[in-house]
Design a protein around this motif. Structure first.
Motif, short mmCIF file in Angstrom:
data_model
loop_
_atom_site.label_atom_id
_atom_site.label_comp_id
_atom_site.label_asym_id
_atom_site.label_seq_id
_atom_site.Cartn_x
_atom_site.Cartn_y
_atom_site.Cartn_z
N PRO A 252 -42.74 -39.44 -4.70
CA PRO A 252 -44.06 -39.85 -4.20
C PRO A 252 -44.85 -40.71 -5.17
O PRO A 252 -45.52 -41.66 -4.76
N TRP A 253 -44.76 -40.39 -6.47
CA TRP A 253 -45.54 -41.16 -7.44
C TRP A 253 -45.02 -42.59 -7.55
O TRP A 253 -45.80 -43.55 -7.61
N ALA A 254 -43.71 -42.74 -7.57
CA ALA A 254 -43.14 -44.08 -7.64
C ALA A 254 -43.50 -44.89 -6.40
O ALA A 254 -43.83 -46.08 -6.48
N ARG A 255 -43.46 -44.24 -5.24
CA ARG A 255 -43.83 -44.94 -4.00
C ARG A 255 -45.30 -45.33 -4.02
O ARG A 255 -45.67 -46.43 -3.58
N TYR A 256 -46.15 -44.43 -4.51
CA TYR A 256 -47.59 -44.72 -4.55
C TYR A 256 -47.88 -45.94 -5.42
O TYR A 256 -48.58 -46.87 -5.01
N ILE A 274 -46.57 -48.49 2.85
CA ILE A 274 -46.16 -47.47 1.88
C ILE A 274 -47.22 -46.39 1.76
O ILE A 274 -46.92 -45.18 1.80
N LEU A 275 -48.48 -46.79 1.61
CA LEU A 275 -49.55 -45.81 1.40
C LEU A 275 -49.81 -44.99 2.66
O LEU A 275 -50.15 -43.80 2.57
N ALA A 276 -49.65 -45.59 3.84
CA ALA A 276 -49.85 -44.84 5.08
C ALA A 276 -48.80 -43.75 5.23
O ALA A 276 -49.10 -42.64 5.69
N GLU A 277 -47.56 -44.06 4.83
CA GLU A 277 -46.51 -43.05 4.88
C GLU A 277 -46.82 -41.89 3.95
O GLU A 277 -46.64 -40.72 4.31
N LEU A 278 -47.31 -42.20 2.77
CA LEU A 278 -47.67 -41.14 1.82
C LEU A 278 -48.83 -40.32 2.33
O LEU A 278 -48.84 -39.08 2.23
N ALA A 279 -49.83 -41.00 2.87
CA ALA A 279 -51.03 -40.29 3.34
C ALA A 279 -50.71 -39.39 4.53
O ALA A 279 -51.36 -38.34 4.71
N GLY A 280 -49.73 -39.76 5.32
CA GLY A 280 -49.40 -38.96 6.50
C GLY A 280 -48.26 -37.98 6.31
O GLY A 280 -47.86 -37.30 7.26
N ASP A 281 -47.73 -37.89 5.09
CA ASP A 281 -46.59 -37.01 4.81
C ASP A 281 -47.09 -35.71 4.18
O ASP A 281 -47.69 -35.72 3.10
N ASP A 282 -46.83 -34.58 4.86
CA ASP A 282 -47.28 -33.28 4.34
C ASP A 282 -46.61 -32.93 3.03
O ASP A 282 -47.12 -32.09 2.27
N ARG A 289 -52.18 -37.65 -1.72
CA ARG A 289 -52.54 -38.05 -0.36
C ARG A 289 -53.96 -38.61 -0.32
O ARG A 289 -54.23 -39.62 0.33
N ASP A 290 -54.87 -37.94 -1.04
CA ASP A 290 -56.25 -38.41 -1.08
C ASP A 290 -56.34 -39.80 -1.73
O ASP A 290 -57.08 -40.67 -1.25
N ALA A 291 -55.57 -39.99 -2.80
CA ALA A 291 -55.58 -41.29 -3.47
C ALA A 291 -55.04 -42.37 -2.54
O ALA A 291 -55.57 -43.49 -2.50
N ALA A 292 -53.98 -42.05 -1.80
CA ALA A 292 -53.40 -43.03 -0.88
C ALA A 292 -54.38 -43.38 0.23
O ALA A 292 -54.53 -44.55 0.61
N ARG A 293 -55.08 -42.36 0.75
CA ARG A 293 -56.07 -42.62 1.81
C ARG A 293 -57.21 -43.48 1.30
O ARG A 293 -57.71 -44.36 1.99
N ASN A 294 -57.62 -43.22 0.07
CA ASN A 294 -58.69 -44.01 -0.50
C ASN A 294 -58.26 -45.47 -0.69
O ASN A 294 -59.01 -46.41 -0.40
#
Length: 384
Positions: A252-256, A274-282, A289-294
């Motif tokens: 997750p960190w590398a993807r972010y 990329i960020l939408a996938e992270l934000a929507g992945d439990d 997830r919060d960082a990706a959404r921001n």
């Protein structure tokens, strides 16, 4: 097919250039043949000159003897030149040259080239060229680190933290192959705000692990590089991220951070994906997830204006830009004074630029200024 036609035409041109001298007649032989023609013409007109009284008979006889001698000499020379390079030998030389060029050229391509490689579509080549152009325009890690160091205050450490980190660094230095100790030291440096030191130690972890470096270690190195550069994802950091994802595609960190890299290079669609996938992945950690959404609502980067300006400069101009900023800070501190944190920032900037003598001088002067202030001396620290 077009490729082979071009290769064949090139081989024929090269062969022609090499064979052409063998097809030409020898220059000396051609000159002798011209002499023979002149001598024959002179003999043919000599009797006519005697008949009309222009040349005396005795003189004409002497001239005829001399012309005959020259004809014999020139003819003999032509025969010798012809015997030296027989026509058959020339033909063999031409054939050998053609075979050598064609066989060696084809063999070299089969051994060193890629005969089975399909033609690259034009669109694919354009994309690759554009990617290369963008990579060369992005400032390198070292430049942005130096820029960020020149703009950021040095961390203020308590005496206890400074002692503990120094002890841990000494223990790790005495154990050249201690990976776990280096991981702990790198994280400790990062927690204390000593980002350049943390990045350097984490790079040692990856170097010691070599090809067996884990995705966690690689992602940590990329993260520390990005933090040391103030949030900028350099081409070097992006390469580390790509390596981490080749080991663990779902890290997750590398993807972010790869999403952040895409955003900084202007590929907003790829970044959003990329960020939408992270934000929507439990499975993504909650804080990530919060960082990706921001980031999905606002892509940020440190000192974007400076980085954009630096992208238009060559390496020498980039260094001059940083040195100018550091020089301005040094001049202000030397003339107007400053806080311990500002002096520590100047010392760190000199270190990043590799100007050790200037760093030592600034450190000595700062310690002299704040000699009676224990808290300031802790901020300045000691130099190894």
């Amino acid at each position: 097919m077009m490729f082979w036609l071009i290769c064949g035409a090139t081989a024929l041109i090269v062969t022609g250039v090499l064979v052409l001298p063998l097809l030409r007649r020898d220059g000396a032989t051609t000159g002798r043949e011209a002499d023979l023609s002149v001598y024959r013409d002179q003999l043919a007109t000599l009797d006519a000159e005697v008949a009309r009284g222009a040349v005396a008979q005795e003189e004409a006889d002497a001239t005829r003897i001399e012309l005959s001698r020259r004809l014999i000499v020139a003819g003999a020379q032509i025969e010798r030149r012809g015997a030296m390079v027989p026509v058959t030998l020339n033909r063999w030389a031409i054939g050998a040259t053609m075979l050598t060029v064609l066989l060696l050229g084809t063999g070299a391509y089969v051994l060193l080239g890629s005969p089975g490689q399909p033609d690259a579509p034009l669109a694919q080549r354009i994309v690759a060229a554009e990617a290369m152009r963008e990579a060369t325009q992005r400032p390198p890690q070292s430049f942005v680190e130096a820029l960020h160091a020149a703009q950021s205050p040095a961390p203020e450490l308590s005496e206890r933290d400074a002692d503990l980190i120094a002890q841990l660094a000494a223990v790790v230095a005495a154990r050249p192959t201690d990976l776990e100790g280096r991981r702990l030291l790198a994280r400790s440096y990062m927690q204390l705000g000593k980002y350049l030191e943390g990045k350097t130690i984490q790079a040692e972890v990856v170097a010691l692990a070599g090809e067996t470096a884990s995705a966690d270690d690689l992602a940590a190195l990329a993260e520390f590089m990005i933090v040391a550069a103030g949030g900028y994802v350099s081409p070097e950091a992006e390469a580390v991220l790509e390596r981490a994802l080749s080991v663990a595609p779902d890290d997750p960190w590398a993807r972010y951070y790869l999403g952040r890299a895409r955003a900084q290079t202007g590929d907003i669609d790829a970044a959003r994906s990329i960020l939408a996938e992270l934000a929507g992945d439990d499975a993504t950690p909650a804080y990530l997830r919060d960082a990706a959404r921001n980031d999905l609502t606002m892509f940020t980067g440190p000192d974007a204006q400076d980085i954009d300006a630096a992208a238009q400069l060559d390496a020498e101009a980039q260094r001059e830009m940083v040195e100018g900023m550091v020089g301005g800070l040094a001049q202000r501190l030397n003339t107007e004074g400053g806080t311990p944190a500002e002096w520590a920032r100047l010392i760190r900037s000199y270190d990043v630029l590799g100007q050790d003598a200037d760093a030592d001088a600034a450190h000595a002067k700062a310690r002299a200024i704040f000699a009676q202030d224990p808290a300031a001396l802790t901020v300045l620290g000691d130099r190894e």
